[in-house]
Design a protein around this motif. Structure first.
Motif, PDB file in Angstrom:
ATOM      1  N   LEU A 163       6.506   1.181   6.311  1.00  0.00           N
ATOM      2  CA  LEU A 163       5.946   1.082   4.969  1.00  0.00           C
ATOM      3  C   LEU A 163       6.988   1.503   3.926  1.00  0.00           C
ATOM      4  O   LEU A 163       7.720   2.473   4.123  1.00  0.00           O
ATOM      5  N   ALA A 164       7.016   0.762   2.826  1.00  0.00           N
ATOM      6  CA  ALA A 164       7.790   1.167   1.654  1.00  0.00           C
ATOM      7  C   ALA A 164       6.814   1.868   0.716  1.00  0.00           C
ATOM      8  O   ALA A 164       5.824   1.259   0.289  1.00  0.00           O
ATOM      9  N   VAL A 165       7.075   3.126   0.412  1.00  0.00           N
ATOM     10  CA  VAL A 165       6.102   3.924  -0.334  1.00  0.00           C
ATOM     11  C   VAL A 165       6.731   4.488  -1.603  1.00  0.00           C
ATOM     12  O   VAL A 165       7.751   5.181  -1.544  1.00  0.00           O
ATOM     13  N   ALA A 166       6.099   4.183  -2.735  1.00  0.00           N
ATOM     14  CA  ALA A 166       6.478   4.812  -4.001  1.00  0.00           C
ATOM     15  C   ALA A 166       5.683   6.106  -4.119  1.00  0.00           C
ATOM     16  O   ALA A 166       4.450   6.071  -4.158  1.00  0.00           O
ATOM     17  N   PRO A 167       6.358   7.258  -4.159  1.00  0.00           N
ATOM     18  CA  PRO A 167       5.640   8.533  -4.117  1.00  0.00           C
ATOM     19  C   PRO A 167       5.147   9.035  -5.461  1.00  0.00           C
ATOM     20  O   PRO A 167       4.532  10.097  -5.550  1.00  0.00           O
ATOM     21  N   GLY A 168       5.391   8.273  -6.531  1.00  0.00           N
ATOM     22  CA  GLY A 168       5.070   8.767  -7.868  1.00  0.00           C
ATOM     23  C   GLY A 168       6.219   9.596  -8.417  1.00  0.00           C
ATOM     24  O   GLY A 168       7.251   9.796  -7.765  1.00  0.00           O
ATOM     25  N   ALA A 206       2.896  16.389   0.646  1.00  0.00           N
ATOM     26  CA  ALA A 206       1.552  16.364   1.228  1.00  0.00           C
ATOM     27  C   ALA A 206       0.893  15.003   1.026  1.00  0.00           C
ATOM     28  O   ALA A 206       0.195  14.495   1.924  1.00  0.00           O
ATOM     29  N   ARG A 207       1.116  14.381  -0.132  1.00  0.00           N
ATOM     30  CA  ARG A 207       0.545  13.047  -0.383  1.00  0.00           C
ATOM     31  C   ARG A 207       1.161  12.007   0.541  1.00  0.00           C
ATOM     32  O   ARG A 207       0.467  11.107   1.023  1.00  0.00           O
ATOM     33  N   LEU A 208       2.451  12.134   0.802  1.00  0.00           N
ATOM     34  CA  LEU A 208       3.096  11.204   1.737  1.00  0.00           C
ATOM     35  C   LEU A 208       2.559  11.388   3.152  1.00  0.00           C
ATOM     36  O   LEU A 208       2.364  10.411   3.883  1.00  0.00           O
ATOM     37  N   ASP A 209       2.308  12.627   3.523  1.00  0.00           N
ATOM     38  CA  ASP A 209       1.734  12.866   4.847  1.00  0.00           C
ATOM     39  C   ASP A 209       0.347  12.239   4.960  1.00  0.00           C
ATOM     40  O   ASP A 209      -0.036  11.748   6.027  1.00  0.00           O
ATOM     41  N   GLU A 210      -0.395  12.215   3.859  1.00  0.00           N
ATOM     42  CA  GLU A 210      -1.706  11.545   3.864  1.00  0.00           C
ATOM     43  C   GLU A 210      -1.542  10.041   4.079  1.00  0.00           C
ATOM     44  O   GLU A 210      -2.352   9.416   4.762  1.00  0.00           O
ATOM     45  N   VAL A 211      -0.495   9.455   3.486  1.00  0.00           N
ATOM     46  CA  VAL A 211      -0.216   8.036   3.727  1.00  0.00           C
ATOM     47  C   VAL A 211       0.053   7.800   5.211  1.00  0.00           C
ATOM     48  O   VAL A 211      -0.447   6.834   5.804  1.00  0.00           O
ATOM     49  N   VAL A 212       0.836   8.686   5.817  1.00  0.00           N
ATOM     50  CA  VAL A 212       1.115   8.565   7.252  1.00  0.00           C
ATOM     51  C   VAL A 212      -0.173   8.622   8.063  1.00  0.00           C
ATOM     52  O   VAL A 212      -0.382   7.816   8.985  1.00  0.00           O
ATOM     53  N   GLY A 221       5.157  -3.359   6.874  1.00  0.00           N
ATOM     54  CA  GLY A 221       6.049  -4.112   6.006  1.00  0.00           C
ATOM     55  C   GLY A 221       5.617  -4.137   4.561  1.00  0.00           C
ATOM     56  O   GLY A 221       6.324  -4.680   3.712  1.00  0.00           O
ATOM     57  N   SER A 222       4.464  -3.534   4.247  1.00  0.00           N
ATOM     58  CA  SER A 222       3.947  -3.614   2.889  1.00  0.00           C
ATOM     59  C   SER A 222       4.488  -2.503   1.995  1.00  0.00           C
ATOM     60  O   SER A 222       5.008  -1.490   2.471  1.00  0.00           O
ATOM     61  N   PHE A 223       4.336  -2.712   0.693  1.00  0.00           N
ATOM     62  CA  PHE A 223       4.712  -1.747  -0.329  1.00  0.00           C
ATOM     63  C   PHE A 223       3.457  -1.048  -0.813  1.00  0.00           C
ATOM     64  O   PHE A 223       2.448  -1.696  -1.109  1.00  0.00           O
ATOM     65  N   ILE A 224       3.529   0.279  -0.914  1.00  0.00           N
ATOM     66  CA  ILE A 224       2.379   1.086  -1.345  1.00  0.00           C
ATOM     67  C   ILE A 224       2.831   2.026  -2.442  1.00  0.00           C
ATOM     68  O   ILE A 224       3.879   2.670  -2.315  1.00  0.00           O
ATOM     69  N   ASP A 225       2.037   2.116  -3.484  1.00  0.00           N
ATOM     70  CA  ASP A 225       2.241   3.130  -4.501  1.00  0.00           C
ATOM     71  C   ASP A 225       1.138   4.172  -4.333  1.00  0.00           C
ATOM     72  O   ASP A 225      -0.045   3.819  -4.370  1.00  0.00           O
ATOM     73  N   VAL A 226       1.511   5.430  -4.103  1.00  0.00           N
ATOM     74  CA  VAL A 226       0.495   6.446  -3.833  1.00  0.00           C
ATOM     75  C   VAL A 226      -0.492   6.601  -4.992  1.00  0.00           C
ATOM     76  O   VAL A 226      -1.613   7.062  -4.798  1.00  0.00           O
ATOM     77  N   ARG A 227      -0.082   6.186  -6.178  1.00  0.00           N
ATOM     78  CA  ARG A 227      -0.987   6.286  -7.332  1.00  0.00           C
ATOM     79  C   ARG A 227      -2.092   5.246  -7.306  1.00  0.00           C
ATOM     80  O   ARG A 227      -3.050   5.341  -8.074  1.00  0.00           O
ATOM     81  N   ASP A 228      -1.977   4.277  -6.401  1.00  0.00           N
ATOM     82  CA  ASP A 228      -2.976   3.209  -6.313  1.00  0.00           C
ATOM     83  C   ASP A 228      -3.940   3.361  -5.146  1.00  0.00           C
ATOM     84  O   ASP A 228      -4.804   2.520  -4.935  1.00  0.00           O
ATOM     85  N   ILE A 229      -3.762   4.415  -4.343  1.00  0.00           N
ATOM     86  CA  ILE A 229      -4.626   4.554  -3.170  1.00  0.00           C
ATOM     87  C   ILE A 229      -5.413   5.869  -3.224  1.00  0.00           C
ATOM     88  O   ILE A 229      -5.116   6.743  -4.022  1.00  0.00           O
TER      89      ILE A 229
END
Length: 229
Positions: A163-168, A206-212, A221-229
Motif C-alpha cells: 500500500l502507498a499511504v499518505a500519513p497526513g 499509531a494511525r499507520l499501524d491502524e492501516v496495517v 497496490g492502492s493509494f490511501i490517505d489516512v485522512r479519508d478512512i
C-alpha cells in the motif's frame, strides 16, 4: 516468536516514531538510515546506510535484510522534500536527486525483499502525489512515481499486501521547512499546510499501524490517505 519490522529513515521524524512505537510493542525492529538514532534496545537492529547511494544498495543491504526470514511489516519511509521552487526553476538534476531517494532506492529495496515472506509493505506517500501544487514539483513527481512503483510490485509480490499511504501532515524537520521557511504568498499550498491539522509523529505512527491492521480492507497496490478512512 517476536515479529519483525523494517523501517527505513528510522533516525528522525515519522521513522523514529515508528521505531519507538513498535519497540514499545516488543517487536524486533530493523532500521536503516544515515545516522543512528539514540536508541538502546536489544530488539533494535540497525544498519547505517545512505539510501541515496542507490547503485550500492544491493551490495550493501542484501546480507543485512536476507538474515531475516520474515517481516510482519516493512515501512519504506526514507525520503526527501527537495527544493520548493516553481517548476521552470527546478533543474532535472534536482528532480533526479529526489527521485533517486524517494523512488529508485525503494525499487532496489523491493528487489531484495521480493523473495521474502512479508505480510505488509507500506510506502510512505503523500497527498502531493495526487495533487499538483505549485512549488512541490520534485516531491510530487517522486511520490506519484512511488505510488505507481508500489502498484506494479503488487502485481508481482502476490503474497504481500502493498500500500502507498499518505500519513497526513506530521510535525517533522521536513514539514518545519514548509511551515517556517516557505513564503506562502508565493506558494499558497504551504499556507494550507500551516493552517491544517498537524500530527505529532507518534500519533501518526499509531494511525499507520491502524492501516496495517485494516490492510485486508484495501486492494494491494492502492493509494490511501489516512485522512479519508
Amino acid at each position: 516468536m517476536k515479529k519483525n519490522i523494517l523501517i527505513t529513515g528510522c533516525s528522525s521524524g515519522l521513522g523514529l516514531a515508528l521505531t519507538n512505537y513498535y519497540l514499545d510493542k516488543e517487536y524486533i525492529v530493523y532500521g536503516i538510515s544515515r545516522t543512528k538514532p539514540n536508541i538502546e534496545d536489544k530488539n533494535f537492529i540497525f544498519k547505517k546506510y545512505d539510501l541515496s547511494k542507490i547503485e550500492l544498495i544491493n551490495q550493501e543491504l542484501t546480507a543485512f535484510l536476507s538474515q531475516v526470514k520474515e517481516f510482519e511489516v516493512v515501512y519504506l519511509n526514507a525520503g526527501m522534500l527537495g527544493g520548493i521552487k516553481i517548476l521552470k526553476d527546478l533543474s532535472c538534476d534536482e528532480i533526479k536527486e529526489v527521485l533517486d531517494l524517494n523512488v529508485f532506492a525503494n525499487k532496489e529495496l523491493l528487489n531484495i525483499l521480493s523473495p521474502m515472506q512479508i505480510n505488509t509493505i507500506i510506502g510512505i506517500s503523500s497527498g502531493a502525489s495526487v495533487k499538483g501544487s505549485k512549488g512541490w514539483g520534485a516531491y510530487s513527481l517522486s511520490k506519484a512515481s512511488l505510488n505507481m512503483l508500489l502498484s506494479l510490485y503488487s502485481k508481482e509480490m502476490l503474497d504481500t499486501k502493498i500500500l502507498a499511504v499518505a500519513p497526513g501532515v506530521i510535525e517533522t524537520p521536513m514539514t518545519d521547512v514548509i511551515r517556517f521557511d516557505v513564503d506562502d504568498n508565493i506558494f499558497t499550498s504551504a499556507k494550507v499546510l500551516k493552517e491544517g491539522e498537524i500530527q505529532q509523529p507518534l500519533d501518526a505512527a499509531a494511525r499507520l499501524d491502524e492501516v496495517v491492521k485494516r490492510a485486508d480492507e484495501f486492494e494491494s497496490g492502492s493509494f490511501i490517505d489516512v485522512r479519508d478512512i
